[in-house]
Design a protein around this motif. Sequence first.
Motif, PDB file in Angstrom:
ATOM      1  N   ASN A   3     -18.314  -2.303  -7.455  1.00 34.47           N
ATOM      2  CA  ASN A   3     -17.127  -3.147  -7.548  1.00 34.47           C
ATOM      3  C   ASN A   3     -16.081  -2.719  -6.519  1.00 34.47           C
ATOM      4  OD1 ASN A   3     -15.384  -5.081  -8.520  1.00 34.47           O
ATOM      5  ND2 ASN A   3     -14.573  -3.752 -10.120  1.00 34.47           N
ATOM      6  N   ARG A   4     -15.893  -1.413  -6.388  1.00 31.92           N
ATOM      7  CA  ARG A   4     -14.924  -0.883  -5.417  1.00 31.92           C
ATOM      8  C   ARG A   4     -15.328  -1.244  -3.990  1.00 31.92           C
ATOM      9  NH1 ARG A   4     -13.807   5.476  -5.454  1.00 31.92           N
ATOM     10  NH2 ARG A   4     -14.362   5.608  -3.286  1.00 31.92           N
ATOM     11  N   LEU A  42     -11.654  -2.039  10.134  1.00 25.99           N
ATOM     12  CA  LEU A  42     -12.491  -0.963   9.603  1.00 25.99           C
ATOM     13  C   LEU A  42     -11.645   0.213   9.121  1.00 25.99           C
ATOM     14  CD1 LEU A  42     -15.507  -0.968  12.082  1.00 25.99           C
ATOM     15  CD2 LEU A  42     -15.476  -1.693   9.693  1.00 25.99           C
ATOM     16  N   PHE A  43     -10.631   0.581   9.894  1.00 29.65           N
ATOM     17  CA  PHE A  43      -9.743   1.657   9.455  1.00 29.65           C
ATOM     18  C   PHE A  43      -8.971   1.248   8.205  1.00 29.65           C
ATOM     19  CE2 PHE A  43     -10.134   3.158  13.929  1.00 29.65           C
ATOM     20  CZ  PHE A  43     -10.688   4.399  13.626  1.00 29.65           C
ATOM     21  N   PHE A  44      -8.552  -0.012   8.149  1.00 29.08           N
ATOM     22  CA  PHE A  44      -7.890  -0.534   6.959  1.00 29.08           C
ATOM     23  C   PHE A  44      -8.839  -0.478   5.760  1.00 29.08           C
ATOM     24  CE2 PHE A  44      -6.973  -4.215   4.222  1.00 29.08           C
ATOM     25  CZ  PHE A  44      -5.665  -3.926   3.868  1.00 29.08           C
ATOM     26  N   GLY A  45     -10.106  -0.819   5.976  1.00 30.01           N
ATOM     27  CA  GLY A  45     -11.093  -0.796   4.910  1.00 30.01           C
ATOM     28  C   GLY A  45     -11.310   0.599   4.342  1.00 30.01           C
ATOM     29  N   PHE A  49     -10.588   1.606   0.533  1.00 30.90           N
ATOM     30  CA  PHE A  49     -11.650   2.212  -0.269  1.00 30.90           C
ATOM     31  C   PHE A  49     -11.157   3.500  -0.935  1.00 30.90           C
ATOM     32  CE2 PHE A  49     -15.430   4.905  -0.755  1.00 30.90           C
ATOM     33  CZ  PHE A  49     -16.216   4.068  -1.527  1.00 30.90           C
ATOM     34  N   LEU A  50     -10.457   4.330  -0.165  1.00 32.59           N
ATOM     35  CA  LEU A  50      -9.921   5.560  -0.734  1.00 32.59           C
ATOM     36  C   LEU A  50      -8.816   5.275  -1.746  1.00 32.59           C
ATOM     37  CD1 LEU A  50      -9.808   7.758   2.480  1.00 32.59           C
ATOM     38  CD2 LEU A  50     -11.443   7.894   0.589  1.00 32.59           C
ATOM     39  N   LEU A  51      -7.979   4.297  -1.450  1.00 32.99           N
ATOM     40  CA  LEU A  51      -6.901   3.950  -2.357  1.00 32.99           C
ATOM     41  C   LEU A  51      -7.428   3.419  -3.693  1.00 32.99           C
ATOM     42  CD1 LEU A  51      -3.777   3.781  -2.439  1.00 32.99           C
ATOM     43  CD2 LEU A  51      -4.012   1.397  -1.766  1.00 32.99           C
ATOM     44  N   LEU A  52      -8.474   2.618  -3.645  1.00 34.19           N
ATOM     45  CA  LEU A  52      -9.058   2.084  -4.878  1.00 34.19           C
ATOM     46  C   LEU A  52      -9.693   3.186  -5.721  1.00 34.19           C
ATOM     47  CD1 LEU A  52     -10.688  -1.242  -3.658  1.00 34.19           C
ATOM     48  CD2 LEU A  52      -8.690  -0.993  -5.121  1.00 34.19           C
ATOM     49  N   GLY A  53     -10.067   4.288  -5.091  1.00 31.77           N
ATOM     50  CA  GLY A  53     -10.632   5.411  -5.821  1.00 31.77           C
ATOM     51  C   GLY A  53      -9.601   6.113  -6.681  1.00 31.77           C
ATOM     52  N   TYR A  54      -8.333   6.042  -6.310  1.00 28.84           N
ATOM     53  CA  TYR A  54      -7.269   6.696  -7.061  1.00 28.84           C
ATOM     54  C   TYR A  54      -6.621   5.795  -8.103  1.00 28.84           C
ATOM     55  CZ  TYR A  54      -7.538  10.572  -3.841  1.00 28.84           C
ATOM     56  OH  TYR A  54      -7.972  11.638  -3.113  1.00 28.84           O
ATOM     57  N   ARG A  55      -7.019   4.537  -8.127  1.00 30.64           N
ATOM     58  CA  ARG A  55      -6.456   3.587  -9.076  1.00 30.64           C
ATOM     59  C   ARG A  55      -6.918   3.919 -10.486  1.00 30.64           C
ATOM     60  NH1 ARG A  55      -7.975  -2.531  -8.263  1.00 30.64           N
ATOM     61  NH2 ARG A  55      -9.819  -1.812  -9.328  1.00 30.64           N
ATOM     62  N   LYS A  56      -6.015   3.802 -11.442  1.00 28.79           N
ATOM     63  CA  LYS A  56      -6.382   4.090 -12.830  1.00 28.79           C
ATOM     64  C   LYS A  56      -7.308   3.012 -13.355  1.00 28.79           C
ATOM     65  CE  LYS A  56      -2.384   6.740 -14.104  1.00 28.79           C
ATOM     66  NZ  LYS A  56      -1.340   6.963 -15.071  1.00 28.79           N
ATOM     67  N   LYS A  57      -8.241   3.411 -14.186  1.00 30.63           N
ATOM     68  CA  LYS A  57      -9.233   2.473 -14.710  1.00 30.63           C
ATOM     69  C   LYS A  57      -8.833   1.935 -16.039  1.00 30.63           C
ATOM     70  CE  LYS A  57     -12.730   4.685 -12.115  1.00 30.63           C
ATOM     71  NZ  LYS A  57     -13.927   5.338 -12.006  1.00 30.63           N
TER      72      LYS A  57
END
Length: 57
Positions: A3-4, A42-45, A49-57
């Motif tokens: 999903n991420r 690509l750099f934005f992606g 990707f890293l930012l979505l990893g820190y998002r609370k679930k």
Amino acid sequence: MKNRLSQTLGLTFLYLFVANIGNFFFGVDKKFTWTTTIWEALFFGVFIFLLLGYRKK
């Protein structure tokens, strides 16, 4: 994880589209081509990707 990754790809393509429309609309220098904006996207992606990893679930 799937999903991420799918959200990252969608936002990256959206960024690529908006960046190219902006370059065309504002008449940015001709050195800024699709290749340049692909690298930007690509750099934005990676950032998204890293930012979505820190998002609370």
